[in-house]
Design a protein around this motif. Structure first.
Motif, PDB file in Angstrom:
ATOM      1  N   GLY A 143       0.836  -1.194   0.000  1.00 56.54           N
ATOM      2  CA  GLY A 143       0.000   0.000   0.000  1.00 56.54           C
ATOM      3  C   GLY A 143       0.867   1.238   0.000  1.00 56.54           C
ATOM      4  O   GLY A 143       2.088   1.170  -0.237  1.00 56.54           O
ATOM      5  N   CYS A 144       0.227   2.363   0.288  1.00 61.02           N
ATOM      6  CA  CYS A 144       0.951   3.629   0.254  1.00 61.02           C
ATOM      7  C   CYS A 144       1.855   3.787   1.473  1.00 61.02           C
ATOM      8  O   CYS A 144       2.869   4.469   1.412  1.00 61.02           O
ATOM      9  CB  CYS A 144      -0.052   4.777   0.158  1.00 61.02           C
ATOM     10  SG  CYS A 144       0.716   6.345  -0.216  1.00 61.02           S
ATOM     11  N   ALA A 145       1.484   3.153   2.583  1.00 64.16           N
ATOM     12  CA  ALA A 145       2.336   3.244   3.771  1.00 64.16           C
ATOM     13  C   ALA A 145       3.718   2.672   3.455  1.00 64.16           C
ATOM     14  O   ALA A 145       4.746   3.287   3.765  1.00 64.16           O
ATOM     15  CB  ALA A 145       1.691   2.498   4.936  1.00 64.16           C
ATOM     16  N   HIS A 187       0.046  12.593   6.073  1.00 67.36           N
ATOM     17  CA  HIS A 187      -0.548  11.351   6.563  1.00 67.36           C
ATOM     18  C   HIS A 187       0.320  10.724   7.661  1.00 67.36           C
ATOM     19  O   HIS A 187       1.541  10.818   7.620  1.00 67.36           O
ATOM     20  CB  HIS A 187      -0.691  10.387   5.386  1.00 67.36           C
ATOM     21  CG  HIS A 187      -1.657   9.285   5.631  1.00 67.36           C
ATOM     22  ND1 HIS A 187      -1.275   8.045   6.047  1.00 67.36           N
ATOM     23  CD2 HIS A 187      -3.001   9.243   5.534  1.00 67.36           C
ATOM     24  CE1 HIS A 187      -2.337   7.271   6.183  1.00 67.36           C
ATOM     25  NE2 HIS A 187      -3.402   7.982   5.872  1.00 67.36           N
ATOM     26  N   THR A 189       1.218   7.860   8.054  1.00 72.29           N
ATOM     27  CA  THR A 189       2.187   6.864   7.590  1.00 72.29           C
ATOM     28  C   THR A 189       3.484   7.511   7.103  1.00 72.29           C
ATOM     29  O   THR A 189       4.511   6.842   7.039  1.00 72.29           O
ATOM     30  CB  THR A 189       1.582   5.996   6.465  1.00 72.29           C
ATOM     31  OG1 THR A 189       1.156   6.837   5.402  1.00 72.29           O
ATOM     32  CG2 THR A 189       0.411   5.168   6.973  1.00 72.29           C
ATOM     33  N   VAL A 239      -6.230  13.731   3.084  1.00 68.68           N
ATOM     34  CA  VAL A 239      -7.264  12.732   3.382  1.00 68.68           C
ATOM     35  C   VAL A 239      -8.611  13.350   3.744  1.00 68.68           C
ATOM     36  O   VAL A 239      -9.645  12.719   3.577  1.00 68.68           O
ATOM     37  CB  VAL A 239      -6.887  11.737   4.515  1.00 68.68           C
ATOM     38  CG1 VAL A 239      -5.927  10.692   4.022  1.00 68.68           C
ATOM     39  CG2 VAL A 239      -6.388  12.445   5.737  1.00 68.68           C
ATOM     40  N   ASP A 264       3.467  12.171  -0.921  1.00 69.30           N
ATOM     41  CA  ASP A 264       2.466  11.158  -0.590  1.00 69.30           C
ATOM     42  C   ASP A 264       1.255  11.475  -1.467  1.00 69.30           C
ATOM     43  O   ASP A 264       0.562  12.462  -1.250  1.00 69.30           O
ATOM     44  CB  ASP A 264       2.095  11.235   0.890  1.00 69.30           C
ATOM     45  CG  ASP A 264       0.976  10.270   1.265  1.00 69.30           C
ATOM     46  OD1 ASP A 264       0.400   9.629   0.358  1.00 69.30           O
ATOM     47  OD2 ASP A 264       0.669  10.162   2.467  1.00 69.30           O
ATOM     48  N   ALA A 266      -1.278   9.142  -2.296  1.00 71.49           N
ATOM     49  CA  ALA A 266      -1.985   7.857  -2.173  1.00 71.49           C
ATOM     50  C   ALA A 266      -3.133   7.742  -3.169  1.00 71.49           C
ATOM     51  O   ALA A 266      -3.252   6.763  -3.891  1.00 71.49           O
ATOM     52  CB  ALA A 266      -2.489   7.670  -0.749  1.00 71.49           C
ATOM     53  N   PHE A 267      -3.986   8.764  -3.193  1.00 72.66           N
ATOM     54  CA  PHE A 267      -5.063   8.743  -4.191  1.00 72.66           C
ATOM     55  C   PHE A 267      -4.898   9.872  -5.207  1.00 72.66           C
ATOM     56  O   PHE A 267      -5.216   9.723  -6.370  1.00 72.66           O
ATOM     57  CB  PHE A 267      -6.450   8.760  -3.533  1.00 72.66           C
ATOM     58  CG  PHE A 267      -6.705   9.932  -2.617  1.00 72.66           C
ATOM     59  CD1 PHE A 267      -7.366  11.045  -3.077  1.00 72.66           C
ATOM     60  CD2 PHE A 267      -6.275   9.909  -1.293  1.00 72.66           C
ATOM     61  CE1 PHE A 267      -7.598  12.136  -2.238  1.00 72.66           C
ATOM     62  CE2 PHE A 267      -6.507  10.994  -0.451  1.00 72.66           C
ATOM     63  CZ  PHE A 267      -7.162  12.105  -0.924  1.00 72.66           C
ATOM     64  N   ASP A 296      -1.360   4.435  -4.306  1.00 73.31           N
ATOM     65  CA  ASP A 296      -2.102   3.203  -4.098  1.00 73.31           C
ATOM     66  C   ASP A 296      -2.856   2.835  -5.357  1.00 73.31           C
ATOM     67  O   ASP A 296      -3.363   3.709  -6.050  1.00 73.31           O
ATOM     68  CB  ASP A 296      -3.184   3.431  -3.017  1.00 73.31           C
ATOM     69  CG  ASP A 296      -2.694   3.077  -1.642  1.00 73.31           C
ATOM     70  OD1 ASP A 296      -1.952   2.097  -1.501  1.00 73.31           O
ATOM     71  OD2 ASP A 296      -3.089   3.783  -0.688  1.00 73.31           O
ATOM     72  N   HIS A 298      -5.115   0.189  -4.763  1.00 70.79           N
ATOM     73  CA  HIS A 298      -6.321  -0.374  -4.154  1.00 70.79           C
ATOM     74  C   HIS A 298      -7.333   0.697  -3.742  1.00 70.79           C
ATOM     75  O   HIS A 298      -8.425   0.366  -3.310  1.00 70.79           O
ATOM     76  CB  HIS A 298      -5.995  -1.315  -2.982  1.00 70.79           C
ATOM     77  CG  HIS A 298      -5.155  -0.726  -1.890  1.00 70.79           C
ATOM     78  ND1 HIS A 298      -4.192  -1.454  -1.228  1.00 70.79           N
ATOM     79  CD2 HIS A 298      -5.128   0.493  -1.326  1.00 70.79           C
ATOM     80  CE1 HIS A 298      -3.620  -0.707  -0.309  1.00 70.79           C
ATOM     81  NE2 HIS A 298      -4.179   0.481  -0.345  1.00 70.79           N
ATOM     82  N   LYS A 299      -6.978   1.956  -3.868  1.00 71.85           N
ATOM     83  CA  LYS A 299      -7.971   3.000  -3.617  1.00 71.85           C
ATOM     84  C   LYS A 299      -8.635   3.363  -4.950  1.00 71.85           C
ATOM     85  O   LYS A 299      -9.579   2.739  -5.376  1.00 71.85           O
ATOM     86  CB  LYS A 299      -7.323   4.207  -2.941  1.00 71.85           C
ATOM     87  CG  LYS A 299      -6.965   3.910  -1.487  1.00 71.85           C
ATOM     88  CD  LYS A 299      -6.277   5.058  -0.792  1.00 71.85           C
ATOM     89  CE  LYS A 299      -5.938   4.675   0.648  1.00 71.85           C
ATOM     90  NZ  LYS A 299      -5.015   5.648   1.268  1.00 71.85           N
TER      91      LYS A 299
HETATM   92  C1  LIG Z   1      -4.529   5.683   2.506  1.00 69.13           C
HETATM   93  C2  LIG Z   1      -3.446   6.676   2.596  1.00 69.13           C
HETATM   94  C3  LIG Z   1      -2.160   6.313   3.029  1.00 69.13           C
HETATM   95  C4  LIG Z   1      -1.843   4.921   3.498  1.00 69.13           C
HETATM   96  O1  LIG Z   1      -1.972   4.035   2.439  1.00 69.13           O
HETATM   97  P1  LIG Z   1      -2.230   2.473   2.646  1.00 69.13           P
HETATM   98  O2  LIG Z   1      -2.537   2.014   1.284  1.00 69.13           O
HETATM   99  O3  LIG Z   1      -3.364   2.353   3.602  1.00 69.13           O
HETATM  100  O4  LIG Z   1      -0.978   1.889   3.179  1.00 69.13           O
HETATM  101  C5  LIG Z   1      -1.175   7.277   3.009  1.00 69.13           C
HETATM  102  N1  LIG Z   1      -1.448   8.532   2.629  1.00 69.13           N
HETATM  103  C6  LIG Z   1      -2.668   8.924   2.232  1.00 69.13           C
HETATM  104  C7  LIG Z   1      -2.879  10.348   1.810  1.00 69.13           C
HETATM  105  C8  LIG Z   1      -3.716   8.007   2.203  1.00 69.13           C
HETATM  106  O5  LIG Z   1      -4.927   8.391   1.794  1.00 69.13           O
END
Ligand SMILES: *Cc1c(COP(=O)(O)O)cnc(C)c1O
Length: 513
Positions: A143-145, A187, A189, A239, A264, A266-267, A296, A298-299
């Protein structure tokens, strides 16, 4: 209970799964979206001691499905607006089944030539789709983490190498301390990745503006007043608000100070897959100027969990940060690519397979269309909610996130007539919580709360391939109904004010954005 492999058994098990899958995924429009299920029931059905004797596989599978179902989150539904979740395209679900059937592990090229070449191909497609330099290196992660961890590991290696310190062999003790300047809204993470890399003590948070974007003046201030090898962490898609940091300007400042910019995304990265959004979403232009990116699949790409992507503009640093060699592991040579060189894991499922089929199914135009459609639906949702008395959209919709707060109408005073100092935060918090609770229980849609600038808000994320205008309108109706019904009923008595938040002073405008 060893038995020889039996094709009939396989057929029986697959049949159970196929029948269940068709039923489960076919329920979308009628199955109530609610996760208020009894914990006790699940523990009774799924818990207990492990029996000494085994059971027939078909029996186990049937029992398992029945026992787990009451606790399944409706996250595959187009009516699920919680967190930033995404659903799963049929082709992606089917490919995940194949991934298990083939059971390949992309450690080395030789451990699965097919998986290795699929990964290499997908890496090129993604780089192109996001408009990144052709030399970008790519790792496929959980994932993104994990992708954030990889980006920051490469960053740490790179910025220390630039001052003559090889962190891979010398470690961090005695090294020039790198500083990490991260957006205040970044985030969790990202912060965790920095901590895992021994950089937890050197994090400086950069202030954000009313929409959650990094403030360039504060970044410039921190750049001038802190010292050491530099890593800057920006956000593409907050987020809560979906806001995108002004990446071109941040890249310029970071590079002027010899630093590394990690994003970061992620989406938010997927917005770059749409040429139209890449050119028009505020902040997004210049995305290709960062040094590493985490995202990611998966999002927003709607493949099943789990699948993330780490991208790096400096393949040498990426590889050096993760280097692991052993005599029994043939190193990548002769033009082959070993997937384990790009992630911290060694054995893992062949996550790239689902990317190959899903990207081929959608095509570049289909990915752009999916992302644009979700953004348009988020705007539709925000516009409708903004017209309702007592509903405040807390930030302009940049991408696919909608952040709202509900205010109960008060005797003799319309909610819009409040003066700024007259916020009754605890009452509004309680009302917003009650609306969210009623919405979740109602089963028309699902979303969950956050704290924004010290106050409770509802965050809605539109990132499921099945969500359409009707789904959005139904969710808005359910929210408005919950808001009015809750306003009519007495809300919980106000609690004591919460401790003030550093952002309480720069409250964003109460008008809708
Ligand atoms: C979901 C998310 C993460 C973490 O990603 P995972 O796929 O849950 O590991 C990190 N940063 C942002 C902005 C996110 O939306």
């Amino acid at each position: 209970m060893w038995r020889a492999r039996n094709q009939d058994e396989l057929a029986r098990l697959f049949d159970i799964v196929v029948r269940h899958a068709l039923d489960y995924l076919g329920r979308d429009t009628t199955h109530p979206v609610s996760t208020h299920e009894a914990l006790q029931l699940l523990r009774t059905q799924l818990g207990g001691d492990l029996p000494a004797a085994g059971q027939s596989s078909a029996e186990v599978l049937e029992q398992f499905i029945a026992a787990a179902e009451p606790g399944l989150s409706p996250s595959t539904s187009g009516r699920f607006f919680g967190f930033v979740t995404g659903g799963a395209y049929p082709v992606a679900v089917a490919t995940e089944w194949l991934t298990s059937v083939w059971d390949q592990t992309p450690v080395l090229h030789v451990s699965s030539p097919a998986a290795a070449v699929v990964e290499e191909t997908v890496a090129g497609w993604l780089t192109q789709l996001f408009g990144l330099p052709a030399t970008t290196s790519v790792g496929i992660t959980t994932g993104c983490a994990a992708a954030n961890l990889i980006g920051l590991a490469a960053a740490r290696h790179h910025v220390l190498a630039a001052v003559g310190w090889d962190v891979a062999s010398a470690g961090l003790v005695g090294a020039p301390a790198p500083r990490v300047l991260a957006s205040r809204g970044c985030h969790v993470t990202v912060i965790r990745a920095a901590r895992l890399l021994g950089l937890g003590g050197q994090i400086h948070l950069v202030d954000t503006d009313e929409a959650g974007r990094m403030r360039l003046d504060h970044l410039a201030h921190l750049l001038a007043t802190t010292h050491g090898p530099l890593i800057v962490c920006g956000e593409v898609g907050d987020v809560d608000t979906g806001a995108v940091d002004p990446v071109a300007a941040i890249a310029e400042l970071t590079h002027a100070h010899g630093g590394w910019l990690h994003l970061d995304a992620a989406f938010g990265m997927w917005a770059a897959a749409s040429p139209r959004l890449r050119a028009t979403v505020p902040g997004l232009a210049g995305l290709d100027r960062a040094d590493s990116w985490a995202t990611d699949a998966h999002k927003w790409l709607n493949v099943p969990y789990d699948c993330g992507i780490a991208l790096c503009a400096h393949p040498t640093s990426h590889l050096a940060a993760l280097r692991a060699q052993a005599d029994y592991l043939p190193s990548a040579s002769g033009g082959v690519r070993n997937p384990m060189d790009y992630t911290p894991e060694m054995s893992r499922r062949a996550r790239a397979l689902v990317l190959w089929t899903t990207l081929r199914h959608l095509g570049a135009d289909g990915v752009a269309e999916l992302v644009e459609r979700c953004c348009a639906l988020a705007r539709r949702m925000a516009d409708q909610l903004a017209r309702v008395d007592g509903v405040t959209v807390l930030a302009e919709v940049t991408l696919n996130q909608v952040l709202v707060r509900f205010t109960p109408p008060r005797h003799g005073r319309s909610p819009d007539a409040r003066d700024l100092a007259g916020h009754d935060t605890p009452t509004e918090d309680a009302h917003t919580e009650a609306v969210i609770d009623a919405f979740q229980r109602g089963g028309v849609g699902w979303a969950s709360p956050t704290r924004w600038r010290g106050r409770t808000a509802l965050r809605l994320s539109v990132c499921n391939w099945q969500t359409d205008a009707a789904t959005v309108d139904a969710a808005v109706d359910a929210l408005v109904t919950a808001h009015r019904a809750t306003a009519a009923a007495p809300t919980r008595s106000p609690t004591l004010p919460r401790p003030s938040h550093p952002h309480d002073d720069d409250l964003i405008s109460e008008g809708t954005a």
